[in-house]
Design a protein around this motif. Structure first.
Motif, PDB file in Angstrom:
ATOM      1  N   CYS A   1       0.623  -1.241  -0.456  1.00  0.00           N
ATOM      2  CA  CYS A   1       0.701   0.056   0.035  1.00  0.00           C
ATOM      3  C   CYS A   1       1.309   1.198  -0.076  1.00  0.00           C
ATOM      4  O   CYS A   1       2.521   1.473   0.345  1.00  0.00           O
ATOM      5  CB  CYS A   1      -0.930   0.550   1.428  1.00  0.00           C
ATOM      6  SG  CYS A   1       0.032   0.670   3.065  1.00  0.00           S
ATOM      7  N   ILE A   2       0.300   2.226  -0.321  1.00  0.00           N
ATOM      8  CA  ILE A   2       0.840   3.586  -0.291  1.00  0.00           C
ATOM      9  C   ILE A   2      -0.447   4.311   0.034  1.00  0.00           C
ATOM     10  O   ILE A   2      -1.101   4.927  -0.926  1.00  0.00           O
ATOM     11  CB  ILE A   2       1.609   3.617  -1.364  1.00  0.00           C
ATOM     12  CG1 ILE A   2       2.720   2.857  -2.298  1.00  0.00           C
ATOM     13  CG2 ILE A   2       2.799   5.238  -1.816  1.00  0.00           C
ATOM     14  CD1 ILE A   2       3.152   3.438  -3.592  1.00  0.00           C
ATOM     15  N   PHE A   3      -0.342   5.113   0.988  1.00  0.00           N
ATOM     16  CA  PHE A   3      -1.473   6.452   1.599  1.00  0.00           C
ATOM     17  C   PHE A   3      -0.519   7.007   1.762  1.00  0.00           C
ATOM     18  O   PHE A   3       0.643   7.322   2.217  1.00  0.00           O
ATOM     19  CB  PHE A   3      -1.399   5.605   2.492  1.00  0.00           C
ATOM     20  CG  PHE A   3      -2.934   4.308   2.051  1.00  0.00           C
ATOM     21  CD1 PHE A   3      -3.690   4.474   1.053  1.00  0.00           C
ATOM     22  CD2 PHE A   3      -2.643   3.489   3.290  1.00  0.00           C
ATOM     23  CE1 PHE A   3      -4.313   3.416   1.160  1.00  0.00           C
ATOM     24  CE2 PHE A   3      -3.131   2.099   3.455  1.00  0.00           C
ATOM     25  CZ  PHE A   3      -3.910   2.092   2.123  1.00  0.00           C
ATOM     26  N   GLY A   4      -1.245   8.565   1.375  1.00  0.00           N
ATOM     27  CA  GLY A   4      -0.497   9.783   1.614  1.00  0.00           C
ATOM     28  C   GLY A   4       0.724  10.469   0.244  1.00  0.00           C
ATOM     29  O   GLY A   4       1.444  11.022   1.011  1.00  0.00           O
ATOM     30  N   ASN A   5       0.576   9.826  -0.934  1.00  0.00           N
ATOM     31  CA  ASN A   5       1.653   9.432  -1.621  1.00  0.00           C
ATOM     32  C   ASN A   5       3.044   9.388  -0.596  1.00  0.00           C
ATOM     33  O   ASN A   5       3.980  10.767  -0.904  1.00  0.00           O
ATOM     34  CB  ASN A   5       1.840  11.096  -1.761  1.00  0.00           C
ATOM     35  CG  ASN A   5       2.600  11.642  -2.646  1.00  0.00           C
ATOM     36  OD1 ASN A   5       2.963  10.832  -3.699  1.00  0.00           O
ATOM     37  ND2 ASN A   5       2.806  12.584  -3.221  1.00  0.00           N
ATOM     38  N   SER A   6       3.105   8.800   0.100  1.00  0.00           N
ATOM     39  CA  SER A   6       4.671   8.502   0.564  1.00  0.00           C
ATOM     40  C   SER A   6       5.699   8.045   0.509  1.00  0.00           C
ATOM     41  O   SER A   6       6.780   7.744   1.036  1.00  0.00           O
ATOM     42  CB  SER A   6       3.720   8.063   2.683  1.00  0.00           C
ATOM     43  OG  SER A   6       3.555   6.571   2.379  1.00  0.00           O
ATOM     44  N   ASP A   7       5.102   7.038  -0.623  1.00  0.00           N
ATOM     45  CA  ASP A   7       6.374   6.304  -1.563  1.00  0.00           C
ATOM     46  C   ASP A   7       5.872   6.342  -2.589  1.00  0.00           C
ATOM     47  O   ASP A   7       4.788   6.979  -3.507  1.00  0.00           O
ATOM     48  CB  ASP A   7       6.016   5.042  -0.869  1.00  0.00           C
ATOM     49  CG  ASP A   7       8.085   4.637  -0.513  1.00  0.00           C
ATOM     50  OD1 ASP A   7       8.533   4.881  -1.251  1.00  0.00           O
ATOM     51  OD2 ASP A   7       7.518   3.870   0.286  1.00  0.00           O
ATOM     52  N   PHE A   8       7.324   5.929  -3.470  1.00  0.00           N
ATOM     53  CA  PHE A   8       7.672   5.357  -5.186  1.00  0.00           C
ATOM     54  C   PHE A   8       6.222   4.264  -5.544  1.00  0.00           C
ATOM     55  O   PHE A   8       6.059   3.474  -5.214  1.00  0.00           O
ATOM     56  CB  PHE A   8       8.556   5.770  -5.749  1.00  0.00           C
ATOM     57  CG  PHE A   8       9.179   6.731  -5.699  1.00  0.00           C
ATOM     58  CD1 PHE A   8       8.450   7.805  -6.207  1.00  0.00           C
ATOM     59  CD2 PHE A   8      10.450   7.668  -4.880  1.00  0.00           C
ATOM     60  CE1 PHE A   8       9.650   9.241  -6.189  1.00  0.00           C
ATOM     61  CE2 PHE A   8      10.976   8.590  -4.484  1.00  0.00           C
ATOM     62  CZ  PHE A   8      10.810   9.823  -5.661  1.00  0.00           C
ATOM     63  N   LEU A   9       6.092   3.928  -6.536  1.00  0.00           N
ATOM     64  CA  LEU A   9       5.245   2.569  -6.940  1.00  0.00           C
ATOM     65  C   LEU A   9       6.479   1.808  -7.188  1.00  0.00           C
ATOM     66  O   LEU A   9       7.142   2.020  -8.163  1.00  0.00           O
ATOM     67  CB  LEU A   9       4.328   3.014  -7.627  1.00  0.00           C
ATOM     68  CG  LEU A   9       4.029   1.992  -8.480  1.00  0.00           C
ATOM     69  CD1 LEU A   9       2.385   0.949  -7.689  1.00  0.00           C
ATOM     70  CD2 LEU A   9       2.809   2.146  -9.919  1.00  0.00           C
ATOM     71  N   ARG A  10       7.093   0.695  -6.786  1.00  0.00           N
ATOM     72  CA  ARG A  10       7.980   0.113  -6.781  1.00  0.00           C
ATOM     73  C   ARG A  10       7.420  -1.578  -7.562  1.00  0.00           C
ATOM     74  O   ARG A  10       6.712  -2.523  -6.974  1.00  0.00           O
ATOM     75  CB  ARG A  10       8.933  -0.543  -5.975  1.00  0.00           C
ATOM     76  CG  ARG A  10       9.745   0.693  -5.337  1.00  0.00           C
ATOM     77  CD  ARG A  10      10.866   0.879  -4.290  1.00  0.00           C
ATOM     78  NE  ARG A  10      11.576   1.939  -4.179  1.00  0.00           N
ATOM     79  CZ  ARG A  10      10.693   3.106  -3.501  1.00  0.00           C
ATOM     80  NH1 ARG A  10       9.856   3.062  -2.536  1.00  0.00           N
ATOM     81  NH2 ARG A  10      11.284   4.000  -3.392  1.00  0.00           N
ATOM     82  N   ARG A  11       6.904  -1.614  -9.220  1.00  0.00           N
ATOM     83  CA  ARG A  11       6.996  -2.774  -9.567  1.00  0.00           C
ATOM     84  C   ARG A  11       7.642  -3.639  -9.121  1.00  0.00           C
ATOM     85  O   ARG A  11       9.208  -3.900  -9.054  1.00  0.00           O
ATOM     86  CB  ARG A  11       6.337  -2.458 -11.248  1.00  0.00           C
ATOM     87  CG  ARG A  11       6.207  -1.116 -11.522  1.00  0.00           C
ATOM     88  CD  ARG A  11       5.947  -1.372 -12.861  1.00  0.00           C
ATOM     89  NE  ARG A  11       5.356  -0.044 -13.128  1.00  0.00           N
ATOM     90  CZ  ARG A  11       5.736   0.286 -14.723  1.00  0.00           C
ATOM     91  NH1 ARG A  11       5.549  -0.564 -15.651  1.00  0.00           N
ATOM     92  NH2 ARG A  11       4.662   1.315 -14.650  1.00  0.00           N
ATOM     93  N   PRO A  12       6.958  -5.300  -8.891  1.00  0.00           N
ATOM     94  CA  PRO A  12       7.935  -6.591  -8.847  1.00  0.00           C
ATOM     95  C   PRO A  12       8.884  -6.034 -10.029  1.00  0.00           C
ATOM     96  O   PRO A  12       8.809  -6.218 -10.869  1.00  0.00           O
ATOM     97  CB  PRO A  12       6.770  -7.093  -8.914  1.00  0.00           C
ATOM     98  CG  PRO A  12       5.467  -6.664  -8.089  1.00  0.00           C
ATOM     99  CD  PRO A  12       5.738  -5.438  -8.697  1.00  0.00           C
ATOM    100  N   THR A  13      10.117  -7.367 -10.070  1.00  0.00           N
ATOM    101  CA  THR A  13      10.923  -7.722 -10.733  1.00  0.00           C
ATOM    102  C   THR A  13      10.037  -8.879 -11.835  1.00  0.00           C
ATOM    103  O   THR A  13      10.392  -9.797 -11.940  1.00  0.00           O
ATOM    104  CB  THR A  13      12.541  -7.898 -10.452  1.00  0.00           C
ATOM    105  OG1 THR A  13      13.207  -6.807 -10.048  1.00  0.00           O
ATOM    106  CG2 THR A  13      13.613  -8.474 -12.190  1.00  0.00           C
TER     107      THR A  13
END
Length: 464
Positions: A210-222
């Motif tokens: 999860c990412i709430f509050g724009n606290s992180d980047f979206l990191r896709r599984p390899t």
């Protein structure tokens, strides 16, 4: 008349001299003008050369320091630092190792080899794997009593007596989030679209984050590390709020027609149940058995990590092979809750008074210091690294997850403070009903996923 003529004739040579002098003066001025024009042309040429050189250098600077944009789009404020660029390319683990090679005083936290199977092709779930402690759990869905001034409506209003009884591993109905209020009252939060709920009900094996509050980047599984079997049979679900979804779009991450970004199925959560984004993140972290009611297994992955390992290989190694129903790694540095309390205060991770209230409560209910020399310790550490959790949705695993969530709902959102207390109390109150928890080494966790730093760290919430 002759005098006048004579006077005029005498003056004529003087005028000629003046004309000659003026003519020479004009020639000199014209020569100076030509030299000035020539010097101006040379100066302009040099200026153009220097301007071109500066432009090229500036372009190189933008290319070098703009690498991060290839991964995540613009940073906050449009600025990316060289350290952040290095972290996104290398990951925190590799970057830390390179830094530690230059400093002998820093502790090293490298990854270690994990004995995963070579392929998912011949994996078979053990027939007797589900032979764990069996009982039936139901969950409180609605409370008729008014909520009053309680700020934690999503978790309901569990009394201390109800809390104590909930630790018994037996047929029971207990608080476990998603509690609605009386008829006509507003939603308590974590609202999902009906189509997303339908999709989630079909999942048997889940990888979620999860990412709430724009606290992180979206990191896709390899993607190249994920088997075709897992791509077809495992649900990869990323929970986000509307603010994060908007930011992802600005960074160039647009869900396709099916709602996917890469392998991640994007599920938008509306009406977040808590103002504290960390506490809201504990809902998908602990309550996967409630969000995915048909699932048999789930893997929780913190948003600061990028999955580099096939999820079926993870299940086989940490659960099936170890005969465990719940797997979590120990903390890489701390093993005692006393140490974790001090660290949380030192770094101002949460309101100090709230930490003290929780810690004092736990001590009064039997929590003791971790003794590494005690051979009878049920687990190798009292402090977990909770960013990676592998679990089977068995009754004991589901009960433990509900109990741990209720502690985070009642006290602070720092779940590392409540892990040992919850586990030890569950074990103490059910001596004849074992809970098979596998606490594995943190270096193994680091081998399964690449670790990054969070994009933003929210300020510690005030005391409630």
């Amino acid at each position: 008349m002759m005098a006048l003529f004579r006077h005029s004739a005498e003056l004529l040579p003087e005028r000629k001299d003046n004309v000659v002098i003026e003519f020479k003066s004009l020639n000199r001025n014209e020569h100076r003008i030509r030299r000035g024009r020539k010097f101006g042309r040379i100066t302009k040429q040099r200026f153009s050369v220097w301007l071109t050189v500066l432009a090229v250098l500036f372009l190189i600077y933008l290319i070098f320091f703009g690498i991060k944009m290839l991964f995540h789009g613009k940073m906050e404020g449009g600025i990316s630092t060289s350290i952040q660029v290095q972290e996104e390319i290398m990951g925190v683990d590799e970057l830390d190792v390179s830094r530690q090679a230059k400093s002998k005083h820093r502790k090293k936290y490298p990854s270690c080899e994990v004995g995963l199977s070579d392929s998912v092709d011949h994996l078979v779930e053990p027939k007797d794997f589900v032979n764990f402690t069996q009982f039936s759990l139901d969950y409180i869905d609605k409370e008729e009593k008014p909520f009053g001034k309680s700020p934690s409506r999503f978790g309901g209003q569990q009394s201390l007596e109800e809390r104590e009884k909930s630790f018994y591993a037996r047929n029971q109905t207990l608080h476990c989030g998603f509690v609605k209020g009386p008829e006509g009252s507003p939603s308590t939060g974590f609202d999902l679209d009906a189509n997303d709920k339908t999709y989630m009900n079909t999942c048997k094996v889940v990888v979620s984050s999860c990412i709430f509050g724009n606290s992180d980047f979206l990191r896709r599984p390899t993607r190249k590390r994920i088997s075709e079997y897992s791509k077809k049979n495992v649900c990869f679900v990323m929970f986000v709020d509307e603010q994060t979804l908007s930011k992802l779009s600005l960074e160039g991450n647009f869900p396709d027609d099916g709602g996917y970004i890469g392998l991640w199925k994007i599920v938008v959560v509306r009406n977040l149940p808590y103002k504290d984004m960390r506490r809201t993140g504990k809902v998908p972290k602990f309550l996967s058995h409630r969000l995915f009611p048909s699932s048999m297994y789930s893997i929780w992955l913190d948003s600061k990590m990028r999955l580099n390992t096939d999820p079926m290989l993870i299940l086989e190694y940490f659960l099936w092979r170890m005969r465990s129903e719940y797997a979590i790694s120990n903390h890489y540095d701390r093993h005692c809750v006393w140490e974790e309390v001090l660290q949380n205060k030192r770094l101002n991770k949460y309101n100090h008074s709230a930490i003290d209230e929780q810690f004092n409560f736990y001590q009064s209910d039997g929590l003791t210091k971790f003794d590494p020399s005690d051979p009878n310790n049920p687990i190798p550490s009292y402090v977990p690294e909770g960013s990676f959790i592998v679990r089977a949705h068995t009754p004991m695993s589901n009960l433990f997850s509900c109990l741990w969530f209720n502690e985070v709902d009642r006290f602070t959102s720092r779940d590392q403070l409540s892990f040992a207390y919850t586990y030890l109390k569950l074990r103490r109150m059910n001596p004849d009903r074992p809970f098979f928890l596998n606490m594995f080494k943190d270096c193994e966790r680091r081998a399964l996923a690449k670790l990054f730093r969070h994009k933003a760290v929210p300020s510690p919430p005030p005391a409630r």
